[in-house]
Design an enzyme around this catalytic site. Structure first.
Site: not given
Ligand code: CMC
Length: 418
Positions: A301, A358
């Site tokens: 998140h 989720d």
């Molecule tokens: N599985 C594996 N690795 C992950 C995941 C995951 N679900 N989420 C983040 N990472 C890693 C990512 O690869 C990155 O690694 P590195 O620093 O080595 O490059 C690091 O963690 C930071 O991730 P980010 O993508 O920069 O983080 P963000 O804040 O931009 O994204 C997120 C947040 C929720 C989009 C992301 O964690 C994700 O894609 N999660 C899966 C989708 C999900 O469950 N979404 C629902 C969010 S909660 C409900 C809502 O509010 O909609």
């Protein structure tokens, strides 16, 4: 509240920037005059550090796992409130009581029918149209039936009242069953369940545990401050687009798999793991592998870096509801194993990746009999009061103006044809 200034040294200039402190101590540097004073803008792709507004609706402390609507902890609201009370709290600032509550609930209950002409729109969609696409277009279509926009409070009531009817009709359309009309003797959650699950051939009584689980899910999703869909609603609304069109934009933004669409993707992922022999370790390894684009859906998140309080509540509720309904879902076991292994794994610990709302909501929706394609629609029904509250707060702000970010242009410099 402005308390002090920050100093920015930029080339040969020293600029004072006001520091703003929120009611929970959150600090921000106010850069609203930066461009006028210096010609510079700030660059913050993905808006991870950008406050787009001041808001009195929802407070989140992502480090401590705190979520409060209008000051009330989410745990207390989830324990003791009905969704429509929480909707009122978000939109108007207080939990409704007495005559105010009766008028609010009654006004919504009496407006759940959609115009008969709207039913024709459903006929035009292909049989397997995604219900999120239908929901977004139907929200916009509401503005053709209520075009005046001169009574915002009435439009708010209409929207909250008609959203479950539209959602249930979109489900009935997808399974080829006749629409079930709303009933005024049922509460908000029960009415939606009745419109969704009643068939002309069978009796249907809304199970109490399913009704209360839906009430809980709607409350937990009701607002989450400036996330992708809410910021979209504010962005669209800032041009003075009408309430219905602004909410349709929120639905579209929510649909994506990185946002509300994740609940559908979580179940699809768990099904994939189950079909692959339940080898969840293989999938945590894949999620860690930089060469794979696989992510653990329902993990991570932008704001929560310790735990998501909504996921905690839902994990408990999932156990309880599944036991109550006598559902034995192997996906719940896979989910728990996945959570356990991920929470102990250095990759996830280092990046502070925890189950989000989720992760367990899909298990609950499944147990309640809600089809996977409807999961994100359920999220939208819950989030609607939050979107409305944020839209209204922005529109009522006398200092509000159209949202218009800047950019750093990195394209071709001037060139000419020929
Ligand atoms: N599985 C594996 N690795 C992950 C995941 C995951 N679900 N989420 C983040 N990472 C890693 C990512 O690869 C990155 O690694 P590195 O620093 O080595 O490059 C690091 O963690 C930071 O991730 P980010 O993508 O920069 O983080 P963000 O804040 O931009 O994204 C997120 C947040 C929720 C989009 C992301 O964690 C994700 O894609 N999660 C899966 C989708 C999900 O469950 N979404 C629902 C969010 S909660 C409900 C809502 O509010 O909609």
């Amino acid at each position: 509240m402005d308390v002090a200034n920050a100093k920015l040294i930029l080339e040969d200039q020293e600029i004072d920037l006001p520091i703003v402190i929120g009611s929970e101590g959150e600090k921000a540097v106010d850069i609203s005059k930066l461009r006028a004073q210096t010609g510079h803008i700030t660059l913050d792709s993905g808006y991870g550090n950008t406050g787009s507004c001041s808001s009195g609706i929802t407070f989140i402390d992502g480090e401590k796992g705190i979520l409060r609507y209008r000051g009330y902890p989410i745990e207390e609201l989830a324990e003791s409130c009905k969704f429509l009370d929480v909707a009122h709290l978000l939109i108007y600032g207080q939990l409704p009581k007495g005559a105010e509550k009766d008028a609010w609930v009654d006004g919504i209950t009496r407006r759940t029918l959609i115009h008969e002409e709207m039913k024709k729109f459903f006929e035009g969609y292909p049989p397997h149209a995604h219900p999120m696409a239908i929901l977004a277009s139907m929200f916009t279509s509401l503005s053709t039936f209520y075009p005046d926009g001169d009574d915002t409070d009435l439009d708010i009531v209409r929207l909250i009242a008609k959203a479950p009817t539209i959602a249930a009709f979109s489900y009935k359309k997808s399974v080829g069953q006749p629409f079930v009309y709303p009933r005024n003797d049922l509460g908000y959650a029960a009415n939606f369940l009745n419109m969704t699950f009643r068939k002309p051939t069978e009796d249907y009584v809304v199970p109490e545990s399913v009704r209360s689980a839906l009430n809980l899910l709607l409350i937990l999703h009701a607002d989450h401050e400036q996330n992708c869909s809410t910021s979209t609603v504010r962005m669209v609304g800032s041009s003075q687009a009408n309430l219905f069109a602004s909410m349709a934009a929120g639905v579209s933004a929510l649909w994506g798999p990185l946002h509300g669409g994740a609940n559908q993707k979580v179940i699809e992922m768990l099904q994939r793991i189950e079909a692959d022999g339940g080898d969840y370790k293989k999938y945590t390894e894949m999620a860690k592998d930089r060469n794979s684009d696989f992510r653990l859906m329902g993990f991570g998140h932008r704001v929560y870096k310790n735990f998501d309080p909504r996921a905690r509540i839902l994990k408990k509720a999932a156990d309880h509801v599944l036991r109550d309904l006598g559902v034995d879902d192997p996906l719940l076991d896979i989910a728990k194993n996945l959570e356990e292994i991920a929470l102990a794994d250095e990759y996830f610990v280092e990046r502070k990746l925890y189950p989000n709302v989720d992760f367990y909501s899909g298990i609950l929706y499944r147990a309640m009999g809600i089809p996977t394609e409807m999961f994100t629609v359920m999220f939208a029904l819950g989030r609607l009061p939050g979107w409305i509250a944020q839209w209204k707060e922005m529109r009522d702000d006398p200092k509000g103006r159209i949202y218009r970010p800047r950019q750093v242009y990195v394209g071709a410099t001037e060139r000419h044809i020929g």
